[in-house]
Design an enzyme around this catalytic site. Structure first.
Site, mmCIF file in Angstrom:
data_model
loop_
_atom_site.group_PDB
_atom_site.id
_atom_site.type_symbol
_atom_site.label_atom_id
_atom_site.label_comp_id
_atom_site.label_asym_id
_atom_site.label_seq_id
_atom_site.Cartn_x
_atom_site.Cartn_y
_atom_site.Cartn_z
ATOM 1 N N HIS A 185 -1.138 -9.888 -2.822
ATOM 2 C CA HIS A 185 -2.493 -9.342 -2.687
ATOM 3 C C HIS A 185 -3.035 -8.671 -3.949
ATOM 4 C CE1 HIS A 185 -0.379 -5.534 -1.677
ATOM 5 N NE2 HIS A 185 -1.473 -4.955 -2.095
ATOM 6 N N GLU A 197 -5.987 -9.451 -9.112
ATOM 7 C CA GLU A 197 -6.726 -8.325 -9.676
ATOM 8 C C GLU A 197 -6.011 -7.702 -10.878
ATOM 9 O OE1 GLU A 197 -8.439 -4.108 -8.116
ATOM 10 O OE2 GLU A 197 -7.364 -5.401 -6.738
ATOM 11 N N ASP A 198 -4.669 -7.619 -10.795
ATOM 12 C CA ASP A 198 -3.940 -6.840 -11.803
ATOM 13 C C ASP A 198 -3.219 -7.668 -12.859
ATOM 14 O OD1 ASP A 198 -4.739 -4.711 -10.351
ATOM 15 O OD2 ASP A 198 -2.838 -4.384 -9.318
ATOM 16 N N ASP A 211 -1.967 -2.644 3.566
ATOM 17 C CA ASP A 211 -2.013 -2.171 2.175
ATOM 18 C C ASP A 211 -2.419 -0.695 2.140
ATOM 19 O OD1 ASP A 211 -2.245 -2.168 -0.657
ATOM 20 O OD2 ASP A 211 -4.374 -2.685 -0.534
ATOM 21 N N ASP A 270 -1.992 19.093 26.672
ATOM 22 C CA ASP A 270 -1.455 17.726 26.638
ATOM 23 C C ASP A 270 -0.959 17.367 25.244
ATOM 24 O OD1 ASP A 270 -4.013 17.999 25.863
ATOM 25 O OD2 ASP A 270 -4.760 16.139 26.718
#
Length: 735
Positions: A89, A93-94, A155, A275
């Site tokens: 992923h 981009e990198d 992510d 609760d």
């Protein structure tokens, strides 16, 4: 020395392999022939392209994609394509790898998902914000493939789990974005476990003190709780077994964030939140007996413990829009405390934990139209081409978290709408044309106005008229994004027609005054009449607000008006302020110094005082506004306009005083007010600006506005006020 480094790298290599093997184990349930090879290929590509990169913590970067893939496999239950995309992923981009490379190696589908996951690049648009555009782009791909969002959530979850090494400012920005957008998104997709963890982690960074306090309190009472749950569950187990029902029963603590929400909404201290946990009964039932078994278990629980009649929630008969099915009831436990009990089957539980990813597994048996309907709505919202990304985002956000109500049409069909929806929303839900022509409605055969808020189970009939057209004030009536966007676009169309007429009229009038009709002069005219755009100028002319004599006034005032659009001016102001604040010597804005250098004001929405955790927000007309990081508006500002946020901290140079409010409750007693004011004025030398007091049947309720020096000063004052006889609670409130 060199040797030590080699050993270190060797150890890292082993660790990477160990994590990779753990990932393969997590993928096993969904793996088919050839899948292992694909995952290996993706892992090798990610390892190679990230090989020289490290995370802020100093760890090898590859740990991150492996962890995201692991979350996608284990906690969401996604298959091989998603695992490959999760591993890759960040590469586009990198690193130097392009989408074309990915398409060549892994095919079109994978490339499309990764494109959806890659942050948007391109021109920075001031009218929206980078985050909003990213989010919009991601949703565009959602319309094709919901996996984009599921991987994005994995992510985000891993980033939130490992945010300790980030600079504080970055932590605040990411946590705000998470609570504002990603947690509601996980909720809408039915991923409750992930939603709760995202909320808790956001709170850990946005409100660290409260988070630590609640976590400690929960920890201290753990043994006591475990014993209570054991005693509560034993008799239920026995009877279930007698009736031939197989079930897992366990107690699940409430998330820290939801405890905090309850403390805030009910204005109660931690001790009064009853609760703190819910009991879950998970039945092992075949699909055909699911409903009957859930109600059987319900009747066993309510025979043993008395239920609260107002607290039965039946999402088994009509599941929530995000697929959630469960029976919830609140019963009185053996020690006189309320206990929430959730009853569901294993299939329902898997859907509640893994959301829509689990739906695909059970597609045949369950009604799977909830997600499809919702995605259709998202498509409709995205199809409105003129919407500003930020407006879109806020409308979208509104539709994520709201609970649903069920409304019937005159013929008995069932429609789901968000809580708070009106008769007009219902009209637009049926069809855009019905909405646009709507003049009223009958709810349960009674005539009601367009703004009538629908209740669960209402039957609604819409009344239309050919003469009706959408009006500006309709935008205040509707809550659904669909209705809002349709009203906006038809209002725009209407405006455009009026502007066309005004344009022709203006052209004629300018001709008669011998003024050239060109962009330059139109801008000058808009500026002269203080109108934001030339379109507004045309509309004003069409409506007769600007006449010939006004144009003559313009001609008479021959002052040279610079041709400047308000927008351009706005950008320059923001830019100038940002560069002034973010200059090399002042990365952090110091508050409380002499004010000549930078113009700032304290935000009225949260009244910050020295010692509060704060940030600066660059506004257009009012310089820099200082907000508390836990201000009610902070998450939205940081999530939408991250680029305008400036680090800020207090400077202790001067003894300044700041206005803040205290809310005091207690048991009314003679001299109580006197004792309270004595503590404030004598012990603390604090000035009071105003005091309002209300007593009702022996209960004292007062609000005091006071000037204090800083947070420490305020905390000490609160401590001393709590020691006054009769005072039971003191809380700080914002304006």
């Amino acid at each position: 020395m060199k040797n030590a480094l080699v050993i270190d790298l060797e150890a890292e290599k082993q660790e990477i392999l160990k994590r990779y093997r753990a990932l393969l184990r997590a993928c096993k349930p969904t793996m088919q022939r050839g899948d292992k090879k694909e995952i290996r290929k993706a892992f090798d590509m990610a390892l190679e392209s990230h090989k020289n990169m490290r995370r802020k913590s100093g760890e090898p970067y590859i740990y991150h994609p492996i962890a995201v893939a692991q979350i996608a496999a284990e906690e969401i239950g996604l298959g091989t394509t998603s695992i490959v995309c999760a591993l890759l992923h960040d590469v586009v981009e990198d690193t130097d790898i392009t989408l074309e490379d990915i398409e060549r190696e892994f095919g079109k589908k994978t490339a499309k998902i990764i494109d959806g996951l890659t942050k948007i690049s391109g021109v920075f648009d001031y009218n929206s914000s980078l985050q909003a555009e990213n989010f919009r782009k991601m949703l565009l791909t959602l319309a094709d493939d919901v996996r984009v969002i599921l991987i994005k959530l994995a992510d985000r979850l891993h980033n939130m789990r490992t945010m300790d090494f980030m600079p504080r400012q970055k932590q605040l920005k990411i946590a705000s974005e998470t609570i504002y957008l990603y947690a509601p998104l996980a909720h809408r997709l039915g991923l409750y476990a992930i939603k709760s963890e995202l909320e808790d982690l956001s709170m850990k960074y946005l409100e660290p003190d409260t988070y630590k306090y609640i976590a400690t309190q929960l920890n201290e009472k753990k043994a006591e709780r475990t014993l209570f749950i054991k005693r509560f569950v034993e008799p239920i187990n026995e009877i279930l077994a007698e009736q031939g029902l197989t079930a897992d029963i366990y107690g699940r603590p409430k998330s820290i964030h939801s405890i905090w929400n309850k403390m805030k909404s009910k204005n109660i201290p931690f001790e009064e939140v009853y609760d703190l946990f819910a009991i879950r009964i998970i039945l092992d039932s075949p699909p055909e007996n699911e409903k009957a078994d859930c109600w059987k278990a319900y009747s066993i629980v309510t025979d043993l413990y008395r239920p609260n009649p107002d607290r039965l929630r039946d999402w088994v008969s009509s599941p929530k829009g995000n697929g959630y099915e469960s029976l919830h009831t609140t019963v009185m436990g053996p020690k006189g405390q309320w206990v929430e009990v959730q009853i569901r089957t294993q299939r329902m539980n898997e859907i509640a934990e893994k959301g829509f990813a689990a739906h695909w597994k059970y597609k045949e048996s369950s009604n799977d139209n909830g997600l499809d309907q919702w995605i259709m709505k998202v498509r409709e919202m995205l199809n409105n081409p003129e919407a500003n990304a930020l407006d879109f985002l806020d409308d979208f956000k509104m539709n994520l978290f709201s609970d649903e109500i069920f409304i019937f049409t005159p013929k008995g069909a069932l429609l789901q709408l968000p809580l708070g929806a009106t008769a007009l929303d219902f009209a637009f839900e049926i069809h855009t044309d019905v909405g646009a022509k709507c003049i009223g409605a009958k709810v349960n055969h009674k005539l009601v106005p367009l703004s009538y808020k629908l209740q669960n189970g209402d039957q609604v009939e819409i009344i239309t008229s050919g003469k009706q057209a959408p009006k500006e004030d309709w935008l205040n009536i509707v809550v659904t994004a669909k209705a809002k966007s349709k009203i906006k676009s038809s209002l725009k169309e209407e405006k455009r027609k009026i502007a066309e007429m005004g344009k022709e009229t203006l052209e004629r009038k300018l001709k008669s005054l011998k003024i050239t009709y060109n962009t330059d002069n139109l801008n000058k005219l808009s500026y002269f009449f203080k109108l934001p755009s030339t379109q507004e100028l045309f509309i004003a002319v069409a409506k007769g607000k600007i006449e010939l004599k006004d144009l003559k006034d313009y001609l008479a005032s021959e002052k040279e008006i610079e041709n400047r659009g308000a927008e351009k001016n706005e950008h320059q102001q923001i830019d100038a302020l940002l560069s002034k604040v973010k200059g090399p010597e002042s990365d952090i804005l110091l508050i409380g110094e002499d004010l000549q250098k930078i113009d700032y004001t304290l935000a009225a929405c949260c009244n910050p005082i020295p010692g509060d955790d704060v940030f600066g927000f660059v506004t257009v007309n009012e310089g820099i506004k200082i907000h508390r990081t836990n201000c009610p508006n902070a998450a939205q500002l940081m999530a939408n306009y991250g680029y305008r946020v400036v680090k800020a901290k207090w400077n202790r140079q001067k003894e300044l005083t700041f206005l803040t409010g205290l809310h005091i409750i207690g048991i009314d007693d003679v001299g109580l007010i006197n004792n309270i004011t004595k503590v404030i004025s004598n012990d603390f030398k604090v000035n009071m600006r105003s005091i309002t007091v209300d007593t009702d049947n022996g209960i004292f309720d007062g609000s005091i506005m006071i000037f204090v020096n800083d947070k420490e000063h305020l905390d000490n004052l609160i401590k001393n006020l709590l020691e006054v006889k009769g005072v039971t609670g003191v809380t700080r409130f914002d304006a």
